[in-house]
Design an enzyme around this catalytic site. Structure first.
Site, PDB file in Angstrom:
ATOM      1  CG  HIS A  50      -2.148   0.832   1.061  1.00 24.99           C
ATOM      2  ND1 HIS A  50      -2.159   2.173   1.355  1.00 24.99           N
ATOM      3  CD2 HIS A  50      -3.406   0.531   0.634  1.00 24.99           C
ATOM      4  CE1 HIS A  50      -3.370   2.661   1.150  1.00 24.99           C
ATOM      5  NE2 HIS A  50      -4.150   1.685   0.698  1.00 24.99           N
ATOM      6  CD  GLU A 106      -4.513  -1.092  -2.421  1.00 23.49           C
ATOM      7  OE1 GLU A 106      -4.893  -2.151  -1.869  1.00 23.49           O
ATOM      8  OE2 GLU A 106      -5.168  -0.040  -2.398  1.00 23.49           O
TER       9      GLU A 106
END
Length: 405
Positions: free
Chosen positions: A200, A361
């Site tokens: 992330h 992501e």
């Protein structure tokens, strides 16, 4: 913790081979950062969330840029109340879980709800990134650290945040030339359980130092294999629908590279990332024809580039989905690091504004544990005696003197 042959094999699979060219590092610096290096890159990581905290690269003018969001000191990550998941590994299940429930072999599990509270569900209507104490809220153990690689490990106990069974995981980051490689391996040791991890990282390829704009909307994004995305409701929970990204539409990044901000004035962009939200927080599917080798040159699933800095990032991965978040929720309350931004310029405060970054992501189809019709169980449900969960990715950087097309 039981050490069995499966666990030993997992460790062997995950640990990096120490480079003969570099000495073993001596631990963290004064800010609690563990540094690794290559010929073109320097990166720093912290045990909290196995997070990346710095990524340094010279731009087209030879100026060093720190192109990932984070805090100056490792201790800040645990105390900052906003907890923006800065650079960490969300787990044990990344992204959202509808109603904070799922079913395995006829048994329903209820996990910690932590997003979108309502009167009926005061803690939240769903689970985001594994719950209030997901993996990126916890300190990992540093098990190996050389000059070009670092490996973290975590043991996630049975029942933590409501997830069944113990999970043991190793996260390895390595720098080679202009490439950041990472490998995430996890083994379910006692019960069947869902596992889906990711990185992330908050990106701004200008190092938040662009003197023309504070945002990352000038960055060009290209998703060549992503003609479809997961349909979601107004709180970003998958509906089960798979939607087409028609050429020329807001979510079309496959037909040609496009600046992230190019379509945000289109009516379709309003609500694209949830109720009253303009921007992106969407899961694009990565559809490649078999056979393919994800490592082959040119097989990148995403390309992000800035003409201002000349920095380009090509992302290669074995994963079949790709979430993009255009930092719609940032509001100028997160400060930049000392290694970033402009100084003494009132027009460019040293904070991250709305759209000031982009999160990308690599992962599998989001909330597929609640959509068996998608046929993703073998990619997301793991049990003792079976294969481990494995995520691999290579982030390949290059420098261009003109805008990438």
């Amino acid at each position: 913790m039981r050490l069995n042959t499966s666990l030993l094999a997992l460790g062997a699979l995950s640990l990096p081979i120490a480079s003969a060219d570099y000495p073993t590092s001596n631990g963290p610096d004064k800010n609690g950062l563990y540094w690794i290096y290559s010929e073109g890159l320097s990166a720093a990581f912290i045990p909290y969330g196995a997070s990346i905290s710095r990524l340094l690269i010279n731009d087209q003018y030879g100026i060093q840029r720190d192109i990932v969001g984070g805090f100056d000191n490792a201790s800040y990550y645990e105390v900052d109340g906003q907890h923006p998941h800065f650079g960490g590994v969300p787990g044990r299940y990344a992204n959202r879980i509808q109603n904070s429930t799922f079913e395995i072999d006829g048994k329903t599990y209820h996990v910690d709800a932590n997003e979108n509270p309502t009167e009926e569900a005061p803690n939240g209507a769903d689970t985001l990134h594994g719950g209030h104490d997901g993996w990126d809220f916890r300190n990992f153990t540093v098990v190996s650290h050389t000059n070009d690689s670092i490996t973290f490990s975590i043991v996630d106990p049975d029942g933590k945040e409501g997830f069944p069974g113990e999970v043991i995981s190793y996260i390895t980051y390595t720098l080679t030339g202009y490439t950041w490689d990472f490998k995430m391996v996890a083994l379910a040791t006692t019960k069947k359980t869902p596992i889906m991890l990711s990185s992330h990282t908050y990106w701004n390829l200008d190092g938040f130092a662009n003197n023309e704009t504070q945002t990352a909307l000038n960055h060009t994004l290209y998703l060549p294999y992503s003609g479809q995305r997961v349909g979601v409701d107004n709180i970003l929970i998958p509906t089960g629908d798979i939607l087409a990204n028609k050429a020329g539409s807001v979510n079309d990044f496959w037909s040609a590279p496009k600046q992230i901000g190019a379509s945000l004035n289109d009516p379709e962009a309003n609500g694209n990332c949830g109720l009253n939200c303009t921007g992106y927080d969407n899961c694009w599917l990565v559809t490649r024809e078999d056979p393919y080798n994800w490592r082959d040159e040119g097989n990148f699933v995403a390309r992000l580039a800035s003409a201002w800095s000349g920095i380009q990032l090509d992302i290669y991965t074995d994963q079949d989905a790709f979430q993009v978040y255009s930092c719609n929720g940032q509001n100028g309350t997160l400060t930049l690091k000392e290694t970033q931004g402009l100084n003494d310029n009132a027009d460019f405060p040293r904070t991250i504004p709305q759209y000031g970054c982009v999160v990308m992501e690599v992962e599998d189809w989001i909330d597929a544990i609640n959509h068996p019709e998608w046929g993703r169980a073998d990619k997301q449900i793991f049990g003792p005696g079976g294969d481990p969960y494995v995520l691999q990715a290579s982030y390949v950087f290059s420098i261009n003197s003109t805008e990438t097309s």
